[in-house]
Design an enzyme around this catalytic site. Structure first.
Site, PDB file in Angstrom:
ATOM      1  N   TRP A   1      -8.205 122.075 -29.340  1.00  0.00           N
ATOM      2  CA  TRP A   1      -8.329 121.948 -27.886  1.00  0.00           C
ATOM      3  C   TRP A   1      -7.307 122.825 -27.172  1.00  0.00           C
ATOM      4  CZ3 TRP A   1     -12.855 120.703 -26.776  1.00  0.00           C
ATOM      5  CH2 TRP A   1     -13.548 119.695 -27.453  1.00  0.00           C
TER       6      TRP A   1
ATOM      7  N   ASP B   1      -3.138 117.949 -21.052  1.00  0.00           N
ATOM      8  CA  ASP B   1      -4.501 117.513 -21.337  1.00  0.00           C
ATOM      9  C   ASP B   1      -4.375 116.154 -22.029  1.00  0.00           C
ATOM     10  OD1 ASP B   1      -7.007 116.989 -22.346  1.00  0.00           O
ATOM     11  OD2 ASP B   1      -7.202 118.866 -23.473  1.00  0.00           O
TER      12      ASP B   1
ATOM     13  N   LYS C   1     -13.400 109.330 -23.374  1.00  0.00           N
ATOM     14  CA  LYS C   1     -12.682 108.751 -24.515  1.00  0.00           C
ATOM     15  C   LYS C   1     -12.039 107.422 -24.141  1.00  0.00           C
ATOM     16  CE  LYS C   1     -12.754 113.111 -26.506  1.00  0.00           C
ATOM     17  NZ  LYS C   1     -12.546 114.487 -26.128  1.00  0.00           N
TER      18      LYS C   1
HETATM   19  C1  LIG Z   1     -12.615 115.794 -26.025  1.00  0.00           C
HETATM   20  C2  LIG Z   1     -11.486 116.627 -25.622  1.00  0.00           C
HETATM   21  C3  LIG Z   1     -11.663 117.736 -24.771  1.00  0.00           C
HETATM   22  C4  LIG Z   1     -13.003 118.202 -24.299  1.00  0.00           C
HETATM   23  O1  LIG Z   1     -13.445 117.412 -23.282  1.00  0.00           O
HETATM   24  P1  LIG Z   1     -14.815 117.724 -22.498  1.00  0.00           P
HETATM   25  O2  LIG Z   1     -14.783 116.657 -21.462  1.00  0.00           O
HETATM   26  O3  LIG Z   1     -15.933 117.584 -23.480  1.00  0.00           O
HETATM   27  O4  LIG Z   1     -14.735 119.069 -21.937  1.00  0.00           O
HETATM   28  C5  LIG Z   1     -10.533 118.436 -24.403  1.00  0.00           C
HETATM   29  N1  LIG Z   1      -9.303 118.076 -24.824  1.00  0.00           N
HETATM   30  C6  LIG Z   1      -9.105 117.028 -25.644  1.00  0.00           C
HETATM   31  C7  LIG Z   1      -7.740 116.665 -26.076  1.00  0.00           C
HETATM   32  C8  LIG Z   1     -10.190 116.262 -26.069  1.00  0.00           C
HETATM   33  O5  LIG Z   1     -10.000 115.224 -26.879  1.00  0.00           O
END
Ligand SMILES: *Cc1c(COP(=O)(O)O)cnc(C)c1O
Length: 360
Positions: free
Chosen positions: A103, A172, A196
């Site tokens: 990511w 993030d 999540k």
């Molecule tokens: C799942 C995830 C993403 C991607 O998220 P989207 O909403 O599908 O764009 C980005 N960063 C992390 C840490 C993730 O777990």
């Protein structure tokens, strides 16, 4: 609801049964208005109240001060990978990133389109089995911001302390937002796709320090400028109403549980018992450096890929799904976000113990 099973998927992930039931109850007729939230105008009184409550809940749960804006966007965390540098990268400038896996690599790739990226820390050489330390990081002069991925969903690593840095810290937090108490004041910006830990996919939460909003270039397209969302209360265009509604229910649920203090205690307990099972077995093993282990995504290996495949198949029969590791790393991954009850983790541990007895 006895037919509900435990879903250990990394995301979209399971939601609290109480939340699902409440949404079901209100699905066709929200609050007696004769329509569901899905059908109601985003500018109507009912949805405006939902939106206000979602924001108020988030502010209260995370103890967010008025110095920060709370915004609801679309496009997932992935869109933030480019929107962030578009808004906060100084013209001709650079930003600093920690490379902790897939990511962050994606975030770095997008940022390079808007300026220079300096990698200040990386665990690439050890296959991302840990998070590299960024303590008291002294940024180079003029660093636009420092970016971390607080929890690395794929590798099962997590920063347990907020790095102390001197440029705006951007995180993030897609896979660990609202899983524990953090001090938002240490961050310039936090972003997270909701699917999540917060609700369904379709809404992305952005928490940004208001003084950073002044840095956005004036010539950005409206939909890519944080100021548009701030000045219009995230209503410049039609927001993802149902996702925000679900987020409001999930945040109600967190508050009813007792807030992040309680949530964090439960998450600590869940991950501790699972890691203990792995560490004391000699059959299961964790590829992650103990100091960096995630409390959200528990990654493990069995002695062979064949046994891992058998484990996933048999767990599925027992009502535990989503245990396959990310295709980039293989193995087993148990994602145990806020909505995974202790009961689910106990059932997994019982299964692990049985499986080891038979196959070990
Ligand atoms: C799942 C995830 C993403 C991607 O998220 P989207 O909403 O599908 O764009 C980005 N960063 C992390 C840490 C993730 O777990």
């Amino acid at each position: 609801m006895s037919s509900r099973i435990f879903n250990f998927s990394a995301g979209p992930a399971m939601l609290p049964t109480e939340v699902m039931e409440r949404a079901q109850k209100e699905f066709c007729n929200y609050n007696g208005v004769g329509n569901g939230i899905l059908e109601l105008s985003h500018r109507g009184k009912e949805f405006m109240e939902v939106m206000d409550r979602a924001e108020a809940n988030i502010r209260s749960i995370m103890n967010i001060s008025e110095d920060y804006a709370v915004l609801f966007l679309q496009g997932g965390a992935s869109m933030q990978f480019s929107m962030l540098p578009m808004n906060l990268m100084k013209k001709g400038g650079f930003a600093e990133y920690a490379d902790t896996g897939m990511w962050s690599t994606k975030a770095i790739k997008e940022a390079k389109l808007f300026g220079e990226v300096k990698i200040i820390a990386s665990s690439k050489d050890s296959k991302y089995d840990r998070v590299p330390t960024i303590r008291h990081w002294q940024p180079e002069e003029d660093s636009s911001y420092i970016h971390i991925t607080s929890n690395n969903t794929i590798y099962g690593t997590q920063y347990h302390d907020t790095p102390e840095v001197k440029a705006p810290l951007v995180a993030d937090m897609s896979s660990d937002i609202m899983s524990r108490i953090i001090d938002v004041n240490k961050y310039g910006m936090i972003y997270a796709g909701a699917q999540k830990n917060l609700g369904p996919s379709g809404v992305t939460l952005v928490i940004i320090k208001k003084d950073l909003l002044e840095k956005s270039p004036k010539d950005l397209p409206s939909m890519f400028n944080y100021n548009t969302y701030y000045s219009k209360g995230s209503m410049f265009n039609t927001p993802p109403t149902f996702s925000i509604y679900m987020l409001s229910l999930v945040s109600d649920w967190i508050i009813e549980k007792g807030g992040l203090k309680v949530v964090e205690e439960i998450n600590d307990m869940k991950s501790e018992v699972l890691y203990e099972t792995i560490d004391t077995s000699g059959f299961y093993s964790s590829p992650v450096d103990p100091a960096s282990r995630s409390r959200m995504n528990i990654v493990m290996n069995l002695p062979t890929p064949e046994l891992e495949a058998k484990f996933i198949k048999e767990a599925g029969i027992e009502g535990m799904i989503g245990l396959k590791g990310h295709r980039a790393v293989g193995g087993i991954r148990a994602s145990i976000y806020n909505s995974m009850p202790m009961r689910g983790v106990e059932q997994l541990i019982d299964f692990m113990t049985e499986f080891e007895k038979i196959n070990g």
